[in-house]
Write an enzyme that holds these catalytic residues in place. Structure first.
Site, PDB file in Angstrom:
ATOM      1  N   GLY A   1      40.607 -24.393  -0.529  1.00  0.00           N
ATOM      2  CA  GLY A   1      41.466 -24.824   0.569  1.00  0.00           C
ATOM      3  C   GLY A   1      42.090 -26.196   0.366  1.00  0.00           C
TER       4      GLY A   1
ATOM      5  N   GLU B   1      30.944 -22.430   2.272  1.00  0.00           N
ATOM      6  CA  GLU B   1      31.041 -22.802   3.694  1.00  0.00           C
ATOM      7  C   GLU B   1      29.774 -22.392   4.447  1.00  0.00           C
ATOM      8  OE1 GLU B   1      34.833 -20.881   4.283  1.00  0.00           O
ATOM      9  OE2 GLU B   1      35.725 -22.359   2.935  1.00  0.00           O
TER      10      GLU B   1
ATOM     11  N   HIS C   1      28.699 -18.037   0.237  1.00  0.00           N
ATOM     12  CA  HIS C   1      29.924 -18.846   0.219  1.00  0.00           C
ATOM     13  C   HIS C   1      29.573 -20.303   0.511  1.00  0.00           C
ATOM     14  CE1 HIS C   1      33.873 -20.380   1.117  1.00  0.00           C
ATOM     15  NE2 HIS C   1      34.360 -19.321   0.494  1.00  0.00           N
TER      16      HIS C   1
ATOM     17  N   GLY D   1      41.226 -16.990  -0.472  1.00  0.00           N
ATOM     18  CA  GLY D   1      41.164 -17.365   0.943  1.00  0.00           C
ATOM     19  C   GLY D   1      42.549 -17.350   1.561  1.00  0.00           C
ATOM     20  N   GLY D   2      43.163 -18.521   1.658  1.00  0.00           N
ATOM     21  CA  GLY D   2      44.450 -18.666   2.336  1.00  0.00           C
ATOM     22  C   GLY D   2      45.500 -17.638   1.949  1.00  0.00           C
TER      23      GLY D   2
ATOM     24  N   GLU E   1      33.305 -20.395  -7.338  1.00  0.00           N
ATOM     25  CA  GLU E   1      34.253 -21.100  -6.476  1.00  0.00           C
ATOM     26  C   GLU E   1      33.911 -22.581  -6.460  1.00  0.00           C
ATOM     27  OE1 GLU E   1      36.096 -18.271  -3.426  1.00  0.00           O
ATOM     28  OE2 GLU E   1      34.233 -18.946  -2.556  1.00  0.00           O
TER      29      GLU E   1
ATOM     30  N   SER F   1      41.882 -22.047  -4.107  1.00  0.00           N
ATOM     31  CA  SER F   1      43.334 -22.264  -4.156  1.00  0.00           C
ATOM     32  C   SER F   1      44.035 -21.377  -5.186  1.00  0.00           C
ATOM     33  CB  SER F   1      43.649 -23.744  -4.408  1.00  0.00           C
ATOM     34  OG  SER F   1      43.142 -24.531  -3.353  1.00  0.00           O
TER      35      SER F   1
ATOM     36  N   ASN G   1      39.229 -13.113   1.298  1.00  0.00           N
ATOM     37  CA  ASN G   1      38.225 -13.600   2.242  1.00  0.00           C
ATOM     38  C   ASN G   1      38.995 -14.232   3.393  1.00  0.00           C
ATOM     39  OD1 ASN G   1      36.187 -14.840   3.648  1.00  0.00           O
ATOM     40  ND2 ASN G   1      35.647 -16.321   2.042  1.00  0.00           N
ATOM     41  N   TRP G   2      39.073 -13.492   4.475  1.00  0.00           N
ATOM     42  CA  TRP G   2      39.891 -13.961   5.602  1.00  0.00           C
ATOM     43  C   TRP G   2      39.265 -15.160   6.310  1.00  0.00           C
ATOM     44  CZ3 TRP G   2      41.507  -8.854   8.629  1.00  0.00           C
ATOM     45  CH2 TRP G   2      42.315  -8.081   7.798  1.00  0.00           C
ATOM     46  N   LYS G   3      37.968 -15.370   6.105  1.00  0.00           N
ATOM     47  CA  LYS G   3      37.233 -16.434   6.812  1.00  0.00           C
ATOM     48  C   LYS G   3      37.370 -16.234   8.325  1.00  0.00           C
ATOM     49  CE  LYS G   3      37.751 -19.286   2.747  1.00  0.00           C
ATOM     50  NZ  LYS G   3      37.833 -20.617   2.164  1.00  0.00           N
TER      51      LYS G   3
HETATM   52  P1  13P Z   1      41.269 -20.714  -0.708  1.00  0.00           P
HETATM   53  O1  13P Z   1      41.895 -19.627  -1.540  1.00  0.00           O
HETATM   54  O2  13P Z   1      41.878 -20.848   0.643  1.00  0.00           O
HETATM   55  O3  13P Z   1      41.163 -21.995  -1.457  1.00  0.00           O
HETATM   56  O4  13P Z   1      39.757 -20.229  -0.425  1.00  0.00           O
HETATM   57  C1  13P Z   1      38.991 -19.780  -1.476  1.00  0.00           C
HETATM   58  C2  13P Z   1      37.732 -19.214  -0.933  1.00  0.00           C
HETATM   59  O5  13P Z   1      36.907 -19.924  -0.402  1.00  0.00           O
HETATM   60  C3  13P Z   1      37.537 -17.766  -1.041  1.00  0.00           C
HETATM   61  O6  13P Z   1      36.245 -17.404  -0.685  1.00  0.00           O
END
Ligand code: 13P
Length: 251
Positions: A174, A98, A96, A235-236, A168, A214, A9-11
């Site tokens: 993050g 967010e 998600h 994510g990251g 999640e 994470s 998930n590149w966000k």
């Molecule tokens: P991180 O891997 O950066 O913690 O993000 C997880 C995430 O929100 C994937 O959708």
């Protein structure tokens, strides 16, 4: 049997050029490899069509990170499920944390989005998970139950079977804090039991449940080796070819 999946998930990261470079790099890195999981990359809307055209989507499927809760029309700035599908995307990440917390996406809105995604032959990756205060109060089970009941347990068994669930924990996203493999396994098993209660054991056994928060090359193996953890939503660590490939290699 259910699939193992590693999904990125590149966000809101990467320009179009940077995103194309990342997608092509990943495509090259995975070419000819025998993989023990499906691979998906979730990109911003503007990348979808170019990324889908630049990679082998039989090896790396493409996901949007969102879609509209309306079918079409005068909704300035929104992107419909049909539009997402027309880019070559196969999946859409919905719910998600967010989106829920920063953009006010309620159970009802998400219910609409899931239905529109399915009506347009997109497979939703439906995200659930508790915030830190809820975990501290030991309320994580009731939170994920309410999230499922509020937005997806209205579906028929046939439609529900098209979903991927991503657990999640918000406190792990993050933050560098990861749920321990034991914590994650426990709640994944609980989520699967809720699905079994609602749709029966066969549907539950065939549902892919991803862990997100994470997740990285170091902890992926410990998480993925649990019976109810079928992969990760990353994510990251999905923003660099090597990091993401190392997570794929955990399978
Ligand atoms: P991180 O891997 O950066 O913690 O993000 C997880 C995430 O929100 C994937 O959708």
């Amino acid at each position: 049997m259910r699939k193992n999946i590693v999904a990125g998930n590149w966000k809101m990261n990467k320009t179009l050029q940077e995103g194309l470079e990342l997608a092509k790099g990943l495509d090259a890195a995975l070419k000819g490899k025998s993989l023990n999981c499906d691979v998906i990359i979730g990109t911003p809307f503007i990348h979808l069509a170019s990324v889908a055209a630049a990679i082998d989507t039989k090896v790396i499927a493409v996901a949007a990170e969102n879609c509209a809760d309306k079918e079409s029309g005068a909704y300035t700035g929104e992107v419909s499920a049909a539009m997402v599908k027309s880019t070559g995307a196969e999946y859409v990440i919905l719910g998600h944390s967010e989106r829920r917390s920063y953009y006010g996406e309620t159970y009802e809105i998400l219910k609409e989005k899931v239905q529109l995604a399915l009506a347009n032959n997109l497979k939703p990756i439906f995200c659930i998970g508790e915030v830190k205060e809820e975990r501290e109060a030991n309320k994580q089970n009731e939170v994920v139950k309410a999230q499922l009941e509020g937005s997806v347990f209205n579906l028929s068994a046939e439609d529900f079977s098209k979903l991927v669930i991503a657990y999640e924990p918000v406190w792990a996203i993050g933050t560098g804090l990861t749920a321990t493999p034991e914590q994650a396994q426990e709640i994944h098993a609980f989520i699967r039991s809720l699905i079994a209660d609602k749709y029966g054991k066969e549907v539950a056994d065939n549902t892919t449940i991803l862990y997100g928060g994470s997740c990285n090359a170091k902890n992926a193996k410990g998480l993925f080796s649990n019976p109810d953890i079928d992969g990760g939503l990353i994510g990251g660590a999905s923003l660099k070819v090597d990091d993401f490939c190392a997570i794929i290699d955990a399978f």
